[in-house]
Design an enzyme around this catalytic site. Structure first.
Site, PDB file in Angstrom:
ATOM      1  N   ASP A   1      36.095  39.392  35.117  1.00 26.94           N
ATOM      2  CA  ASP A   1      37.519  39.044  35.062  1.00 26.94           C
ATOM      3  C   ASP A   1      37.804  38.121  36.255  1.00 26.94           C
ATOM      4  O   ASP A   1      36.964  37.944  37.148  1.00 26.94           O
ATOM      5  CB  ASP A   1      38.395  40.304  35.063  1.00 26.94           C
TER       6      ASP A   1
HETATM    7  C1  NOJ Z   1      42.997  38.373  34.234  1.00 23.18           C
HETATM    8  C2  NOJ Z   1      43.163  39.269  33.056  1.00 23.18           C
HETATM    9  O1  NOJ Z   1      42.874  40.597  33.402  1.00 23.18           O
HETATM   10  C3  NOJ Z   1      42.325  38.894  31.855  1.00 23.18           C
HETATM   11  O2  NOJ Z   1      42.763  39.652  30.757  1.00 23.18           O
HETATM   12  C4  NOJ Z   1      42.406  37.423  31.587  1.00 23.18           C
HETATM   13  O3  NOJ Z   1      41.635  37.105  30.440  1.00 23.18           O
HETATM   14  C5  NOJ Z   1      41.926  36.652  32.793  1.00 23.18           C
HETATM   15  N1  NOJ Z   1      42.755  36.993  33.942  1.00 23.18           N
HETATM   16  C6  NOJ Z   1      41.945  35.143  32.561  1.00 23.18           C
HETATM   17  O4  NOJ Z   1      43.233  34.682  32.482  1.00 23.18           O
END
Ligand code: NOJ
Length: 733
Positions: free
Chosen positions: A290
């Site tokens: 993430d």
């Molecule tokens: C953080 C989030 O937790 C995730 O769901 C997302 O896909 C990523 N950022 C990218 O934006």
């Protein structure tokens, strides 16, 4: 589905054999666009600065509009970037041209984005769409989102979100399909089919990304990013199944979650990434972290510094670093020192190149010019699907005295700031929509020809305007109050410690009710709310969630009786916040909740959900009868008669649950095992058959072993998880 031909595999191997170590690590590096100039900070940090108040929203917008953006062109040219988050198709082509034509090996880039519930056409948030109990719909909305985005350069969706979530305080319950592993698994399979299934042209599919792997939905006390401790049996029985289902359905990528699981952040978790995902399930795609998560391992206290975090992540099987450049900066040295084996890098890069090959990027790296403006005006077919999804997701929670549907010619006082909003209907995590596509509730009712006047009165964050309330109470024969949450109140980093109606909206309802006129409440929200007071005092409640661009049309149709509500709750609603987490499929206790004091209950709230999983009323009524369970060699054939006992046609969701009454570990009081939707004319009765494979009667123990244990099972069938017919059956394995 994600599978390579022998020829594609050979091409990947050949390419890999020609890459330098830096080029390999480059494929493992995902960049986001960063801001340069006066503000040399990554975009994420800028957002953080705005969120924690270091800069205001106005300052943020000014920086964004004036700042120069760094698209990492030089790194792309040098083969040091594998993927990016970019939305503009012309920019995607420009960067892709550098990668394909100017880098040494011409490896195309992947462009990823959070397309959670629609791209240009925004559908209901996942918790709402899941409540339609309609896998075919899940597939069609995903397929359309894939087509819309791919023609705009986005070939990788950070979706579906498959976190089983049982604590409505967590803001991200909005992004996922609810509390039940079976329903979430159905959603998972259908979404993979929608995103990846139509490979007739490279314009028709994208790579899915299953997130957040794993158990993020169980973050302690519903506070985002929080720690997770859970028994392995719970992990296997409740949180892993949707991911397993999606991997079996052929998903191409997986995103690890931010949380730690039993002390090990999922970003560096050998057990979940290597042992379960890659070894046991044989997942062939790649895993991405993430955003910033590898760096956050330092804050977790699991790595002393960035290089150590990078080494741990790579060793655990984390193939792509989202946004920290830690792999780019430190992996080479780690490999040269022998701290990370080259085989780990090779494995990651082979996985990444394979997904790119499968996406057809080597043959079709660019967005065709003629496709870029295809959706300048949104086609009616897209709007119609958004409308269908929205209509099917609306849940009727209460309808005392049959106030709904509204009668023809009734004058409506439409109340609440949310009723006129085109922005708030969209919900969390939608990025490519246009306000001009959106139909507010006010617009929906007006277009449907309703007689109404609109009185904003109050919103989730504003004070009550008394004069408007008075006028609203005078005008209508009926008052329709649209209350709830803004879209920013759910989604990432949007946990709430009190999940009652925010602001002064309950007070607003009190004032409207005092007029003595019938009051209908339309809820617009991103999570289950604690509605004890509303359930007691407001005669009609319609759960409308954030339904996407066609929200207004759908809500109008249901209010006016042109659509009989059929949506169900994919998540239990507590009576009060303190009951969270609450879910129907909880393990049995030694003192199951009951009336007497020394049972598992609250002194001030009892033990039952206010509205349970699977619940939803209709403008007609249904009855279940004649439940039969027939044992066959490998399955149980469950049949039941379902009747429409009311005055209008409707669609009932028949739900099959089971309970393993005695087992070697404590099992849930009920578990969903099947469902079917059945359309019934008034007075009609239909038999419904639901097969239940005997192999689905088992469970995982704490060693992660699947067990089928002989004994007594209860089979339940009903229209929600609480009100069911029951049959007992003894099964031997
Ligand atoms: C953080 C989030 O937790 C995730 O769901 C997302 O896909 C990523 N950022 C990218 O934006």
């Amino acid at each position: 589905m994600y599978r390579l031909t022998q020829e594609q595999k050979t091409r990947v191997k050949d390419l890999l054999s020609r890459m330098t170590l830096d080029e390999k690590i480059g494929q493992m590096n995902q960049e986001s666009v960063s801001i340069v100039g006066g503000f040399d900070v990554p975009f994420e940090e800028l957002i953080e600065m705005m969120t924690d108040g270091r800069i205001s929203q106005e300052e943020f917008e000014k920086i964004m509009s004036t700042a120069e953006q760094d698209y990492h062109e030089d790194d792309i040219r040098a083969g040091l970037v594998g993927s990016l988050m970019v939305q503009d198709p012309r920019k995607c082509n420009e960067l892709q041209r550098i990668a394909v034509e100017e880098s040494r090996l011409g490896i195309p880039l992947m462009f990823g984005l959070d397309v959670i519930h629609g791209y240009r056409t925004v559908y209901p948030i996942a918790i709402a769409e899941a409540g339609s109990f309609d896998p075919d719909l899940f597939t069609r909305t995903a397929r359309m989102a894939a087509k819309e985005s791919r023609t705009q350069g986005v070939n990788w969706h950070f979706a579906p979100m498959l976190d089983v979530a049982r604590d409505a305080r967590w803001g991200r319950v909005s992004e996922g399909p609810g509390e039940d592993p079976y329903l979430v698994s159905q959603f998972a399979r259908a979404k993979i089919e929608g995103l990846q299934g139509d490979m007739s042209s490279p314009e028709n599919y994208v790579a899915a990304c299953l997130k957040h792997y794993v158990a993020y939905g169980a973050c302690e006390s519903g506070r985002d990013y929080n720690t997770v401790s859970m028994a392995t049996s719970m992990l296997y029985n409740s949180y892993l199944p949707p991911f397993k289902a999606a991997v079996e359905a052929g998903a191409a990528t997986v995103m690890a979650s931010f949380n730690d699981l039993n002390g090990v952040p999922c970003t560096v978790n050998q057990y979940t990434l290597r042992h379960i995902l890659k070894d046991s399930w044989q997942f062939p795609g790649f895993v991405v972290s993430d955003a910033n998560a590898i760096r956050e391992c330092v804050a977790h206290g699991i790595a002393a510094d960035e290089p150590e975090a990078g080494k741990k992540a790579a060793a655990a099987g984390m193939d792509v670093d989202m946004g920290t450049q830690i792999y780019k900066k430190y992996l080479r040295e780690a490999v040269e020192k022998g701290e990370v084996p080259l085989s780990v890098i090779d494995e990651a890069v082979e996985r990444i190149l394979s997904v790119k090959m499968w996406l057809g990027l080597f043959e079709h790296p660019y967005v065709p010019e003629e496709a870029m403006d295809r959706y300048e005006v949104l086609p009616e077919e897209h709007r119609a699907l958004a409308r269908e999804a929205a209509e099917k997701s609306i849940v009727l929670l209460k309808n005392e005295g049959d106030i709904l549907p509204l009668q023809k010619g009734q004058k409506i006082s439409l109340v609440g700031e949310l009723a006129a909003s085109r922005e708030e209907i969209i919900g969390a995590w939608a990025m490519s929509w246009r306000p001009t596509d959106c139909v507010s509730i006010q617009e929906g009712l007006e277009k449907a020809g309703a007689t109404l006047e609109y009185f904003p009165c109050c919103g989730p964050e504003s004070d009550i305007d008394e004069a408007q309330v008075q006028a609203a109470c005078q005008y209508g024969d009926v008052i329709v109050a649209v209350v709830g949450e803004t879209d920013a109140m759910s989604g990432e980093a949007s946990s709430r410690a009190d999940i009652t109606l925010p602001g002064h909206q309950r007070e607003l309802l009190q004032k409207l009710l005092a007029s003595g006129k019938p009051v209908v409440t339309c809820l617009m929200n991103g999570r289950p709310l604690a509605l004890q007071w509303e359930a007691k005092n407001v005669p009609a409640i319609l759960e409308c969630w954030h339904l996407g661009i066609e929200m207004g049309s759908a809500v109008a149709k249901v209010l006016l009786g042109e659509k009989n509500p059929e949506g169900r709750l994919a998540s239990s609603f507590p009576a009060v916040t303190g009951m969270c987490p609450i879910y129907y499929n909880h393990p049995n206790t030694g003192r199951p909740g009951g009336r007497s004091k020394f049972t598992s209950r609250y002194l001030d709230a009892g033990f039952e959900a206010l509205y349970p999983f699977g619940y939803g009323l209709s403008y007609t009524t249904y009855a279940f009868s004649d439940l039969q369970v027939e044992e066959q060699p490998d399955a149980l054939q469950v049949t039941v008669n379902v009747s429409n006992t009311g005055n209008c046609a409707g669609v009932e969701t028949v739900q099959l649950y089971m309970q393993d009454v005695t087992a070697s570990i404590v099992r849930p009081v009920k578990e969903l095992k099947g469902f079917a939707k059945v359309a019934l004319a008034p007075g009609e009765t239909k038999p419904v058959s639901l097969p239940l494979q005997k192999s689905d009667l088992g469970f995982y123990n704490d060693a992660g072993t699947y067990l089928l244990e002989s004994g007594l099972f209860r089979i339940y069938v009903g229209g929600n998880s609480r009100d069911c017919l029951c049959q007992e059956v003894s099964i031997g394995f």
